[in-house]
Scaffold this motif. Structure first.
Motif, PDB file in Angstrom:
ATOM      1  N   MET A   1       0.842  -1.194   0.000  1.00  0.00           N
ATOM      2  CA  MET A   1       0.000   0.000   0.000  1.00  0.00           C
ATOM      3  C   MET A   1       0.878   1.245   0.000  1.00  0.00           C
ATOM      4  O   MET A   1       1.968   1.251   0.569  1.00  0.00           O
ATOM      5  N   ALA A   2       0.399   2.304  -0.637  1.00  0.00           N
ATOM      6  CA  ALA A   2       1.148   3.553  -0.685  1.00  0.00           C
ATOM      7  C   ALA A   2       1.369   4.110   0.719  1.00  0.00           C
ATOM      8  O   ALA A   2       0.558   3.913   1.626  1.00  0.00           O
ATOM      9  N   HIS A   3       2.487   4.828   0.879  1.00  0.00           N
ATOM     10  CA  HIS A   3       2.810   5.450   2.160  1.00  0.00           C
ATOM     11  C   HIS A   3       2.388   6.920   2.208  1.00  0.00           C
ATOM     12  O   HIS A   3       2.188   7.478   3.289  1.00  0.00           O
ATOM     13  N   SER A   4       2.302   7.555   1.055  1.00  0.00           N
ATOM     14  CA  SER A   4       1.916   8.969   0.998  1.00  0.00           C
ATOM     15  C   SER A   4       1.345   9.276  -0.381  1.00  0.00           C
ATOM     16  O   SER A   4       1.362   8.437  -1.281  1.00  0.00           O
ATOM     17  N   HIS A   5       0.832  10.485  -0.543  1.00  0.00           N
ATOM     18  CA  HIS A   5       0.309  10.947  -1.831  1.00  0.00           C
ATOM     19  C   HIS A   5      -0.722   9.969  -2.408  1.00  0.00           C
ATOM     20  O   HIS A   5      -0.766   9.722  -3.610  1.00  0.00           O
ATOM     21  N   LEU A   6      -1.535   9.421  -1.530  1.00  0.00           N
ATOM     22  CA  LEU A   6      -2.557   8.476  -1.970  1.00  0.00           C
ATOM     23  C   LEU A   6      -3.909   9.175  -2.081  1.00  0.00           C
ATOM     24  O   LEU A   6      -4.110  10.263  -1.547  1.00  0.00           O
ATOM     25  N   GLY A   7      -4.819   8.540  -2.804  1.00  0.00           N
ATOM     26  CA  GLY A   7      -6.199   8.992  -2.824  1.00  0.00           C
ATOM     27  C   GLY A   7      -6.965   8.234  -1.754  1.00  0.00           C
ATOM     28  O   GLY A   7      -6.711   7.049  -1.523  1.00  0.00           O
ATOM     29  N   MET A   8      -7.895   8.898  -1.085  1.00  0.00           N
ATOM     30  CA  MET A   8      -8.633   8.239  -0.013  1.00  0.00           C
ATOM     31  C   MET A   8     -10.041   8.798   0.071  1.00  0.00           C
ATOM     32  O   MET A   8     -10.253   9.998  -0.072  1.00  0.00           O
ATOM     33  N   VAL A   9     -11.005   7.894   0.300  1.00  0.00           N
ATOM     34  CA  VAL A   9     -12.388   8.305   0.502  1.00  0.00           C
ATOM     35  C   VAL A   9     -13.077   7.227   1.331  1.00  0.00           C
ATOM     36  O   VAL A   9     -12.669   6.059   1.314  1.00  0.00           O
ATOM     37  N   THR A  10     -14.112   7.616   2.064  1.00  0.00           N
ATOM     38  CA  THR A  10     -14.844   6.653   2.876  1.00  0.00           C
ATOM     39  C   THR A  10     -16.343   6.862   2.728  1.00  0.00           C
ATOM     40  O   THR A  10     -16.806   7.983   2.485  1.00  0.00           O
ATOM     41  N   ASP A  11     -17.088   5.773   2.883  1.00  0.00           N
ATOM     42  CA  ASP A  11     -18.547   5.863   2.902  1.00  0.00           C
ATOM     43  C   ASP A  11     -19.079   5.811   4.330  1.00  0.00           C
ATOM     44  O   ASP A  11     -20.282   5.732   4.551  1.00  0.00           O
ATOM     45  N   GLY A  12     -18.180   5.868   5.294  1.00  0.00           N
ATOM     46  CA  GLY A  12     -18.561   5.802   6.694  1.00  0.00           C
ATOM     47  C   GLY A  12     -18.106   4.521   7.360  1.00  0.00           C
ATOM     48  O   GLY A  12     -17.721   4.516   8.523  1.00  0.00           O
ATOM     49  N   ARG A  13     -18.117   3.429   6.620  1.00  0.00           N
ATOM     50  CA  ARG A  13     -17.616   2.154   7.138  1.00  0.00           C
ATOM     51  C   ARG A  13     -16.360   1.716   6.399  1.00  0.00           C
ATOM     52  O   ARG A  13     -15.368   1.330   7.021  1.00  0.00           O
ATOM     53  N   TYR A  14     -16.400   1.785   5.087  1.00  0.00           N
ATOM     54  CA  TYR A  14     -15.277   1.309   4.280  1.00  0.00           C
ATOM     55  C   TYR A  14     -14.397   2.486   3.859  1.00  0.00           C
ATOM     56  O   TYR A  14     -14.894   3.515   3.397  1.00  0.00           O
ATOM     57  N   ILE A  15     -13.091   2.320   4.026  1.00  0.00           N
ATOM     58  CA  ILE A  15     -12.124   3.340   3.621  1.00  0.00           C
ATOM     59  C   ILE A  15     -11.377   2.820   2.399  1.00  0.00           C
ATOM     60  O   ILE A  15     -10.707   1.785   2.460  1.00  0.00           O
ATOM     61  N   TYR A  16     -11.514   3.528   1.295  1.00  0.00           N
ATOM     62  CA  TYR A  16     -10.860   3.147   0.045  1.00  0.00           C
ATOM     63  C   TYR A  16      -9.551   3.920  -0.086  1.00  0.00           C
ATOM     64  O   TYR A  16      -9.542   5.152   0.003  1.00  0.00           O
TER      65      TYR A  16
END
Length: 229
Positions: A1-16
């Protein structure tokens, strides 16, 4: 998994967690993607992106995980590509990412927000530090960066619309926002280099984007401001 400069979003339970830089300094990116179930505390793989990116705009919209822009593999060149993949309950419903309409202007470190079934992308920059040629530790070397005030919206037409610009250019705001009532509030970020020292300047303002009028304006400007080397 990336250590930095990643894209991230969550629906409240799951973190992508999507793509990003693998390792310290200015090392290369990874195309691998993951999802964390915050209830079971378990990680799962998602299909990799067609190519890796640094700090792309990332958001969940209409049952799909959208990834767009960011910087290309050399960490400096803006990427215009826009991909999506259908997801539900932390699982990909497709094996490959679908190509979507490219974003009008590429680059990393943008706010990406969904409100009233519309996808918004705000701010960001073109250019970033690159690995120094020949450096065994991928030591970062400064390149020219252009911070911008662009605001784009994607809706039912699936065509990017250009909205009124931000009051000032603002970058590094991908996680510096919150939706309050019917407004988007953005706190801080980075803006143009200092005219004399040429150092990166941190934004000392709080900005508010009203979704009903689609206008972004300054609401507070007394935060402490620093410059970075």
């Amino acid at each position: 998994m990336a250590h930095s400069h990643l894209g991230m979003v969550t629906d409240g339970r799951y973190i992508y967690v999507v793509t990003g830089q693998y390792g310290p300094q200015c090392r290369g990116p990874t195309a691998r993607n993951f999802v964390l179930d915050t209830k079971t505390k378990q990680w799962q793989d998602l299909p990799p992106l067609p190519v890796p990116r640094y700090a792309p705009a990332t958001q969940l919209w209409r049952g799909r995980l959208h990834v767009m822009g960011g910087s290309k593999e050399n960490r400096h060149t803006p990427g215009l590509e826009h991909w999506s993949i259908a997801v539900k309950d932390g699982k990909a419903l497709e094996t490959e990412w679908r190509t979507e309409i490219p974003i009008p202007r590429g680059g990393p470190h943008r706010a990406c927000v969904v409100f009233d079934d519309r996808l918004y992308v705000l701010g960001g920059q073109e250019g970033d530090f690159m690995a120094k040629p020949g450096s065994p530790i991928f030591k970062c070397s400064r390149r020219n960066e252009v911070v911008y005030d662009d605001v784009y919206m994607l809706d039912d037409d699936m065509t990017w619309k250009v909205l009124p610009p931000m009051p000032k250019p603002d970058s590094h705001i991908e996680f510096a926002w919150a939706i309050v009532n019917r407004s988007l509030v953005i706190v801080g970020g980075t803006t143009e280099k200092h005219p004399n020292t040429k150092k990166m300047t941190l934004v000392g303002e709080i900005l508010q984007f009203q979704f009903d009028t689609q206008v972004l304006f300054l609401i507070f400007n007394n935060l402490m401001v620093f410059t970075l080397s």
